[in-house]
Design an enzyme around this catalytic site. Structure first.
Site, PDB file in Angstrom:
ATOM      1  N   TRP A  25      17.094  28.815  -0.989  1.00 57.04           N
ATOM      2  CA  TRP A  25      18.255  29.362  -1.703  1.00 57.04           C
ATOM      3  C   TRP A  25      18.181  28.865  -3.157  1.00 57.04           C
ATOM      4  O   TRP A  25      18.011  27.653  -3.383  1.00 57.04           O
ATOM      5  CB  TRP A  25      19.512  28.837  -1.008  1.00 57.04           C
ATOM      6  CG  TRP A  25      20.810  29.255  -1.607  1.00 57.04           C
ATOM      7  CD1 TRP A  25      21.177  30.510  -1.996  1.00 57.04           C
ATOM      8  CD2 TRP A  25      21.948  28.405  -1.861  1.00 57.04           C
ATOM      9  NE1 TRP A  25      22.466  30.490  -2.457  1.00 57.04           N
ATOM     10  CE2 TRP A  25      22.960  29.219  -2.391  1.00 57.04           C
ATOM     11  CE3 TRP A  25      22.202  27.043  -1.680  1.00 57.04           C
ATOM     12  CZ2 TRP A  25      24.210  28.730  -2.747  1.00 57.04           C
ATOM     13  CZ3 TRP A  25      23.445  26.546  -2.030  1.00 57.04           C
ATOM     14  CH2 TRP A  25      24.435  27.380  -2.559  1.00 57.04           C
TER      15      TRP A  25
ATOM     16  N   ASP B 213      21.411  21.868   5.528  1.00 60.42           N
ATOM     17  CA  ASP B 213      22.329  22.843   4.963  1.00 60.42           C
ATOM     18  C   ASP B 213      22.568  23.894   6.046  1.00 60.42           C
ATOM     19  O   ASP B 213      21.628  24.546   6.507  1.00 60.42           O
ATOM     20  CB  ASP B 213      21.724  23.475   3.701  1.00 60.42           C
ATOM     21  CG  ASP B 213      22.722  24.371   2.993  1.00 60.42           C
ATOM     22  OD1 ASP B 213      23.888  24.437   3.429  1.00 60.42           O
ATOM     23  OD2 ASP B 213      22.341  25.021   1.995  1.00 60.42           O
TER      24      ASP B 213
ATOM     25  N   LYS C 275      30.326  32.721   5.593  1.00 59.15           N
ATOM     26  CA  LYS C 275      29.713  33.865   6.280  1.00 59.15           C
ATOM     27  C   LYS C 275      30.197  33.981   7.713  1.00 59.15           C
ATOM     28  O   LYS C 275      30.579  35.055   8.149  1.00 59.15           O
ATOM     29  CB  LYS C 275      28.182  33.770   6.295  1.00 59.15           C
ATOM     30  CG  LYS C 275      27.554  33.011   5.151  1.00 59.15           C
ATOM     31  CD  LYS C 275      27.635  33.730   3.842  1.00 59.15           C
ATOM     32  CE  LYS C 275      27.578  32.721   2.719  1.00 59.15           C
ATOM     33  NZ  LYS C 275      26.517  32.821   1.812  1.00 59.15           N
TER      34      LYS C 275
HETATM   35  C1  LIG Z   1      21.385  28.313   2.211  1.00 58.54           C
HETATM   36  C2  LIG Z   1      22.747  28.381   1.627  1.00 58.54           C
HETATM   37  N1  LIG Z   1      23.455  27.251   1.479  1.00 58.54           N
HETATM   38  C3  LIG Z   1      24.683  27.252   0.984  1.00 58.54           C
HETATM   39  C4  LIG Z   1      25.282  28.414   0.566  1.00 58.54           C
HETATM   40  C5  LIG Z   1      26.658  28.280   0.011  1.00 58.54           C
HETATM   41  O1  LIG Z   1      27.547  29.206   0.358  1.00 58.54           O
HETATM   42  P1  LIG Z   1      29.098  29.120   0.005  1.00 58.54           P
HETATM   43  O2  LIG Z   1      29.267  28.210  -1.141  1.00 58.54           O
HETATM   44  O3  LIG Z   1      29.456  30.521  -0.310  1.00 58.54           O
HETATM   45  O4  LIG Z   1      29.729  28.613   1.230  1.00 58.54           O
HETATM   46  C6  LIG Z   1      24.594  29.625   0.678  1.00 58.54           C
HETATM   47  C7  LIG Z   1      25.171  30.883   0.222  1.00 58.54           C
HETATM   48  O5  LIG Z   1      24.539  31.819  -0.152  1.00 58.54           O
HETATM   49  C8  LIG Z   1      23.292  29.599   1.232  1.00 58.54           C
HETATM   50  O6  LIG Z   1      22.581  30.715   1.379  1.00 58.54           O
END
Ligand SMILES: Cc1ncc(COP(=O)(O)O)c(C=O)c1O
Length: 406
Positions: free
Chosen positions: A135, A216, A252
């Site tokens: 990411w 994560d 999500k």
């Molecule tokens: C691998 C990963 N970690 C963390 C996040 C963080 O998501 P959020 O801050 O929207 O909860 C995302 C979102 O795209 C992600 O793909």
């Protein structure tokens, strides 16, 4: 001279740039396969039915919804999140070796973890290893917190499968006691996860080398449709006695993108250490955001604490996951029918919300400019953006560029 004249332009964020371009495109055929948000068959955000029920419950809360939660966050959320990640029979929970703090979604959890590790990592010069690819925000978060970032091999770009040999070799070759960032499930961007046996191999090497796992977990429920199976890797590492951190997002799997609801969990080897670890995490939270926001936490906390709503949520996720699987298989079948050059089986084999198509940057550019089809420059598609009305169009557009359409 302006005080700000030494501020250079920051590099554009790929996903945000893509979403601006896509929003500005009014073509009737437009398909946005960029952002990883769950969509219904009409391309509209899908609000989970269970969240609708939780909204009604929370709205009828006689105490109102505007109270300050206090440092640490909402206990209904943090305790429910703990059970969700570590399992109802977790030894770490039973032995009171876990501390959980509410964060601003998964991104906030990653940032609190990154700052905490920067202050307390041992040795102080340990680097953080991220998968290649990962990411995009991981590197940015870790560097902003002051870490040196290195990569371990992850994707085999020829087969679009896991490069387990490369990954294990890189974890072995790293100096001892490094921090290894691992995607708990539904790896973003590749949609490739280690098997249970491969996770055991990863744990073996990490144990041998004294590495610290930093998980994560942004897509629990999206890989297999089963939240417990998707927590396999984390629970394995805990059972094997690792201390670790887990960043968790409800963006999500509860469809709470805008509410920014998440948690950071710290598992210590000894319950006596929880007092100091929690005091530092609380201090970091207090210094940056004080405490995370209440509304999303109440929705997620309501779902996690009520057995009936929890069952309904699991059902909703199963539905999401089946739909995504059907879209993956549908895209593969259409590409096969069209005789599109290449082996497209990987699209169906990959899991979670994302797939690595293997399309090149020039092909991605043609798809965007000529076909109004939006995906990231590395050829990643969000499968959740496919539906019964656009899937034929997407397959034909991909077929055309693979055959050399410019
Ligand atoms: C691998 C990963 N970690 C963390 C996040 C963080 O998501 P959020 O801050 O929207 O909860 C995302 C979102 O795209 C992600 O793909």
């Amino acid at each position: 001279m302006s005080y700000f004249s030494n501020v250079p332009q920051a590099p554009a964020d790929g996903i945000l740039k893509l979403s601006v371009l896509s929003k500005a495109d009014s073509d009737a055929n437009k398909v946005d396969l960029g952002v990883g948000a769950y969509r219904d068959d009409n391309g509209k955000p899908w609000v989970l039915p269970v969240i609708r029920t939780a909204e009604q419950r929370v709205a009828s809360d006689p105490n109102g919804n505007h109270e300050y939660l206090g440092v640490g966050g909402l206990p209904a959320l943090t305790s429910g999140a703990q059970t969700l990640i570590f399992g109802p029979d977790s030894p770490a929970i039973r032995e009171k070796r876990v501390y959980t703090i509410q964060t601003i979604s998964g991104t906030g959890a990653n940032m609190v973890a990154a700052v905490f590790l920067k202050q307390f990592k041992q040795p102080a010069d340990a680097a953080v290893y991220i998968s290649k690819p990962t990411w995009g925000n991981h590197r940015s978060i870790l560097q902003t917190a002051g870490h040196e970032v290195r990569e371990y091999r992850y994707c085999n770009y020829d087969t679009l499968g896991l490069d387990i040999a490369g990954m294990l070799a890189d974890l072995r070759a790293a100096p001892r006691n490094q921090i290894i960032l691992l995607h708990a499930c539904a790896h973003n961007p590749t949609g490739i996860d280690p098997t249970e046996q491969q996770w055991q191999q990863i744990a073996d090497v990490m144990e041998e080398r004294g590495h610290f796992p930093f998980f994560d977990c942004a897509y629990q429920g999206f890989a297999t449709g089963d939240v417990d199976k998707d927590a396999y890797a984390i629970r394995l590492f805990v059972a094997r006695g690792f201390e670790l951190l887990v960043a968790e997002s409800f963006a999500k799997n509860m469809g709470l993108y805008g509410e920014r609801t998440g948690c950071l969990h710290a598992v210590t080897g000894d319950s006596a250490l929880v007092a100091s670890v929690s005091s530092q995490l609380n201090r970091l939270s207090r210094a940056t955001i004080s405490t995370a926001s209440a509304y999303g936490a109440k929705l997620a906390g309501t779902v996690l604490q009520d057995p009936e709503l929890y069952r309904e949520w699991v059902g909703n996720m199963g539905e999401m996951s089946r739909r995504i699987k059907a879209m993956r298989e549908g895209l593969r079948d259409r590409l096969r029918e069209l005789g599109t050059p290449g082996d497209w089986d990987h699209v169906a084999r990959q899991i979670g919300m994302f797939s690595f198509t293997g399309l090149s940057k020039p092909q991605v550019d043609v798809l965007r400019e000529k076909y109004h089809l939006y995906m990231t420059d590395d050829g990643r598609i969000s499968v959740a953006g496919l539906n019964s009305r656009n899937i034929d169009y997407v397959a034909r557009a991909i077929d055309a560029v693979v055959r050399g359409d410019r």
